[in-house]
Design a protein around this motif. Structure first.
Motif, PDB file in Angstrom:
ATOM      1  N   ARG A 196      -5.952  16.317  18.100  1.00  0.00           N
ATOM      2  CA  ARG A 196      -5.880  17.243  16.888  1.00  0.00           C
ATOM      3  C   ARG A 196      -6.768  16.514  15.612  1.00  0.00           C
ATOM      4  NH1 ARG A 196      -6.198  21.275  14.576  1.00  0.00           N
ATOM      5  NH2 ARG A 196      -4.821  22.317  13.239  1.00  0.00           N
ATOM      6  N   LEU A 197      -6.456  15.325  15.223  1.00  0.00           N
ATOM      7  CA  LEU A 197      -7.162  14.644  14.217  1.00  0.00           C
ATOM      8  C   LEU A 197      -8.878  14.835  14.374  1.00  0.00           C
ATOM      9  CD1 LEU A 197      -5.770  11.247  13.697  1.00  0.00           C
ATOM     10  CD2 LEU A 197      -4.818  13.375  13.222  1.00  0.00           C
ATOM     11  N   SER A 198      -9.219  15.019  15.367  1.00  0.00           N
ATOM     12  CA  SER A 198     -10.683  15.316  15.820  1.00  0.00           C
ATOM     13  C   SER A 198     -10.923  16.532  15.460  1.00  0.00           C
ATOM     14  CB  SER A 198     -10.969  14.899  17.309  1.00  0.00           C
ATOM     15  OG  SER A 198     -12.458  15.226  17.581  1.00  0.00           O
ATOM     16  N   ARG A 227       0.670  -1.275   0.163  1.00  0.00           N
ATOM     17  CA  ARG A 227       0.072  -0.031   0.152  1.00  0.00           C
ATOM     18  C   ARG A 227       1.057   1.275  -0.022  1.00  0.00           C
ATOM     19  NH1 ARG A 227      -3.675  -2.680   4.703  1.00  0.00           N
ATOM     20  NH2 ARG A 227      -4.890  -3.777   3.313  1.00  0.00           N
ATOM     21  N   ARG A 228       0.390   2.228  -0.646  1.00  0.00           N
ATOM     22  CA  ARG A 228       1.162   3.547  -0.737  1.00  0.00           C
ATOM     23  C   ARG A 228       0.624   4.314   0.731  1.00  0.00           C
ATOM     24  NH1 ARG A 228      -1.988   5.722  -5.757  1.00  0.00           N
ATOM     25  NH2 ARG A 228      -0.782   7.705  -5.326  1.00  0.00           N
ATOM     26  N   CYS A 229       1.705   4.860   1.124  1.00  0.00           N
ATOM     27  CA  CYS A 229       1.675   5.317   2.835  1.00  0.00           C
ATOM     28  C   CYS A 229       1.817   6.896   2.795  1.00  0.00           C
ATOM     29  CB  CYS A 229       2.386   4.599   3.564  1.00  0.00           C
ATOM     30  SG  CYS A 229       1.979   2.817   3.720  1.00  0.00           S
ATOM     31  N   GLY A 230       1.089   7.728   3.663  1.00  0.00           N
ATOM     32  CA  GLY A 230       1.598   8.931   3.899  1.00  0.00           C
ATOM     33  C   GLY A 230       0.921   9.479   5.160  1.00  0.00           C
ATOM     34  N   TRP A 231       1.270  10.512   5.475  1.00  0.00           N
ATOM     35  CA  TRP A 231       0.694  11.282   6.990  1.00  0.00           C
ATOM     36  C   TRP A 231      -0.940  11.555   6.716  1.00  0.00           C
ATOM     37  CZ3 TRP A 231       4.086  10.771  10.211  1.00  0.00           C
ATOM     38  CH2 TRP A 231       5.469  10.950   9.998  1.00  0.00           C
ATOM     39  N   PHE A 232      -1.410  11.589   7.843  1.00  0.00           N
ATOM     40  CA  PHE A 232      -3.016  11.687   8.226  1.00  0.00           C
ATOM     41  C   PHE A 232      -3.116  13.183   7.055  1.00  0.00           C
ATOM     42  CE2 PHE A 232      -6.876  13.530   9.825  1.00  0.00           C
ATOM     43  CZ  PHE A 232      -7.407  12.086  10.190  1.00  0.00           C
ATOM     44  N   ASP A 233      -4.357  12.844   6.300  1.00  0.00           N
ATOM     45  CA  ASP A 233      -4.825  14.102   5.405  1.00  0.00           C
ATOM     46  C   ASP A 233      -6.155  14.491   6.044  1.00  0.00           C
ATOM     47  OD1 ASP A 233      -5.702  15.805   3.736  1.00  0.00           O
ATOM     48  OD2 ASP A 233      -5.127  14.512   1.821  1.00  0.00           O
ATOM     49  N   TYR A 259       1.736  21.084   6.322  1.00  0.00           N
ATOM     50  CA  TYR A 259       1.996  20.211   7.444  1.00  0.00           C
ATOM     51  C   TYR A 259       2.066  21.045   8.672  1.00  0.00           C
ATOM     52  CZ  TYR A 259       2.731  16.014   4.458  1.00  0.00           C
ATOM     53  OH  TYR A 259       2.395  15.026   3.667  1.00  0.00           O
ATOM     54  N   GLU A 260       1.487  20.418   9.648  1.00  0.00           N
ATOM     55  CA  GLU A 260       1.794  20.766  11.276  1.00  0.00           C
ATOM     56  C   GLU A 260       2.673  19.782  11.760  1.00  0.00           C
ATOM     57  OE1 GLU A 260      -1.952  22.533  12.819  1.00  0.00           O
ATOM     58  OE2 GLU A 260      -1.686  20.700  14.517  1.00  0.00           O
ATOM     59  N   GLU A 261       3.460  19.941  12.488  1.00  0.00           N
ATOM     60  CA  GLU A 261       4.420  18.879  13.265  1.00  0.00           C
ATOM     61  C   GLU A 261       3.834  18.603  14.657  1.00  0.00           C
ATOM     62  OE1 GLU A 261       8.351  19.154  11.898  1.00  0.00           O
ATOM     63  OE2 GLU A 261       8.955  17.077  12.951  1.00  0.00           O
ATOM     64  N   LEU A 305       5.348  13.588  14.364  1.00  0.00           N
ATOM     65  CA  LEU A 305       4.498  13.180  13.358  1.00  0.00           C
ATOM     66  C   LEU A 305       4.021  14.429  12.686  1.00  0.00           C
ATOM     67  CD1 LEU A 305       2.181  10.792  15.616  1.00  0.00           C
ATOM     68  CD2 LEU A 305       4.036  10.097  14.297  1.00  0.00           C
ATOM     69  N   LYS A 306       3.463  14.390  11.292  1.00  0.00           N
ATOM     70  CA  LYS A 306       2.883  15.302  10.505  1.00  0.00           C
ATOM     71  C   LYS A 306       1.513  15.123  10.441  1.00  0.00           C
ATOM     72  CE  LYS A 306       7.178  17.078   8.481  1.00  0.00           C
ATOM     73  NZ  LYS A 306       8.052  17.069   7.258  1.00  0.00           N
TER      74      LYS A 306
END
Ligand code: IMP
Length: 427
Positions: A399-401, A304-310, A370-372, A340-341
């Protein structure tokens, strides 16, 4: 008791299987409402590790009726293999119901999926080659053959003959492929009919009577919102809607009867197949996430292609689905990451945008802003209470919420049922 829809909120593979398996304990019915055997739901429970493609993830509980709803396309060969696999591991599958309104995947669907993908060359979608697109195309074009047709062999044969006349013209004239034989196909499907007959029923009545008895009914999605043919990254999309709106259409439960819509998000993003993934990491960090999380496709085995939370895609998904709450899975994957970003906006040239563009060419130009956030560098897999999670992990989930714009109900820190933390109550 309410009706709860469980929806993949990103590009699929968010961990819906685990969430359904867990919530099914208190339910009497789990209804799959979309997709087909392109889906791969991994469930780990005291009975073992299971990779399900068609059968709802509630099948492990003796009190739960599992319905393959009208919105699913069913490959009978895969379904029988899955039934045999479960029986071989001691799982009782007698409570499975297949809606007579669900459509069948026929041999020409898988063949056409492969031929269409080949003909797209470099622009291939990277489908699972399970015949999903061609089967949903036929449903809409009124050329489909339904599960209920298996119950009347004379009409099944007639239907196969009629449809095959059309399909063979396409196979021969467009793709130069040999035609398919009607008798052979009929014999194969008549065999499936004998095996599947006991499971085929009108599921609408069954679901509504469970609702009348005030039992908890789960509507189990497949794939993820960003693969939706309308709101996802079209044409790099699947062919049935994974959204909450289709939880209604694909099951026969009216929209106003769905009480909760749970969005399942991974703590980062993944995608299989082609198409935009704005936060994709084509570097060591992407490889690290893939290795730590073992991100390889359940159905196809593809990396799977992976990346930071969008956060931009996440908010859009929460909006089009109307999530009442979210589940963040695989938080433990980040246990050893120093920082994490998260993507909070996109930049196109000089312009910053906070909406998810509909056009592929615009999406391809989007650079994540991005925010770190600090990592927690501690093992969370044994944590069972929200307040016992490291402060940085709680901050990350919070933060995700905020970015999604909906409350987080659960956070998952491992594949087992018990490795789940309540952040706020679902009901
Ligand atoms: P199809 O659904 O096989 O037509 O594939 C269309 C796109 O959806 C491809 O990019 C697939 O990789 C993706 N896809 C389909 N099912 C799943 C799934 O269950 N998880 C993740 N991606 C999926």
């Amino acid at each position: 008791m309410p009706v709860v829809a469980i929806i993949g909120a990103q590009w699929g593979d968010e961990g819906k299987g685990k969430v359904v398996d867990m919530l099914a304990e208190k339910s009497s019915m789990v209804v799959r409402f979309a997709g087909g055997d392109n889906a791969g739901h991994t469930v780990i429970n005291p009975m073992g590790l299971f990779k399900l493609h068609l059968i709802p993830s509630g099948i492990f509980y003796p009190n739960v009726t599992c319905v393959i709803g009208n919105g699913v396309v069913v490959n009978p060969r895969s379904l029988i293999a899955e039934l045999d696999m479960l029986a071989g591991k001691g799982v009782d599958t007698r409570r499975l119901v297949i809606s007579d309104r669900a459509h069948l995947i026929m041999p020409y669907h898988t063949l056409l999926d492969e031929l269409e993908e080949k003909s797209r060359g470099k622009k291939a979608i990277g489908t699972t080659l399970r015949g999903i697109g061609p089967a949903f195309t036929d449903k809409t074009a009124r050329m489909g053959i339904r599960v209920g047709d298996l119950l009347d062999k004379r009409s099944l044969k007639h239907r196969i003959k009629t449809v095959l006349e059309n399909k063979n013209v396409i196979l021969e004239r467009i793709y130069g492929a040999p035609p398919l034989d009607c008798e052979e196909m009929y014999a194969e499907y008549a065999g499936y009919a004998d095996k599947l007959k006991p499971f085929i029923k009108d599921s609408v009545e069954l679901i509504s009577s469970a609702m009348e008895r005030q039992e908890l009914v789960l509507l189990e999605g497949a794939q993820g919102a960003m693969l939706d043919p309308d709101f996802g990254t079209y044409p790099f999309a699947t062919s049935s809607s994974p959204l909450s709106g289709n939880a209604s259409l694909g099951s026969g439960v009216a929209p106003n009867r769905i009480d909760r819509v749970l969005g399942i998000y991974k703590a980062y993003c993944t995608r299989v197949g082609s198409g935009p993934l704005p936060t994709e990491l084509n570097d060591e960090m992407g490889d690290r996430i893939r290795e730590v999380a073992q991100e390889f496709g359940t159905t196809t085995g593809r990396p799977r292609r992976c990346g930071w939370f969008d956060g931009v895609a996440a908010r859009f998904s929460a909006h089009v689905n109307g999530f009442t709450g979210a589940v963040i899975t695989r938080v433990d994957v980040f246990d050893n990451f120093p920082s994490l970003k998260v993507c909070v906006a996109y930049r196109i040239g000089e312009k910053e945008i906070s909406y998810f563009p509909s056009s592929i060419s615009e999406l391809e130009k989007c650079q994540p802003v991005y925010e770190e956030l600090p990592g927690w560098q501690a093992d969370t897999t044994g944590v069972r209470k929200w307040e016992d999670l490291p402060k940085e992990a709680r901050n990350y989930v919070t933060r995700l919420s905020q970015l999604m714009g909906c409350p987080v109900n659960l956070a998952s820190i491992g594949p087992e049922r018990a490795q789940t933390i309540e952040v706020s109550p679902i009901f």
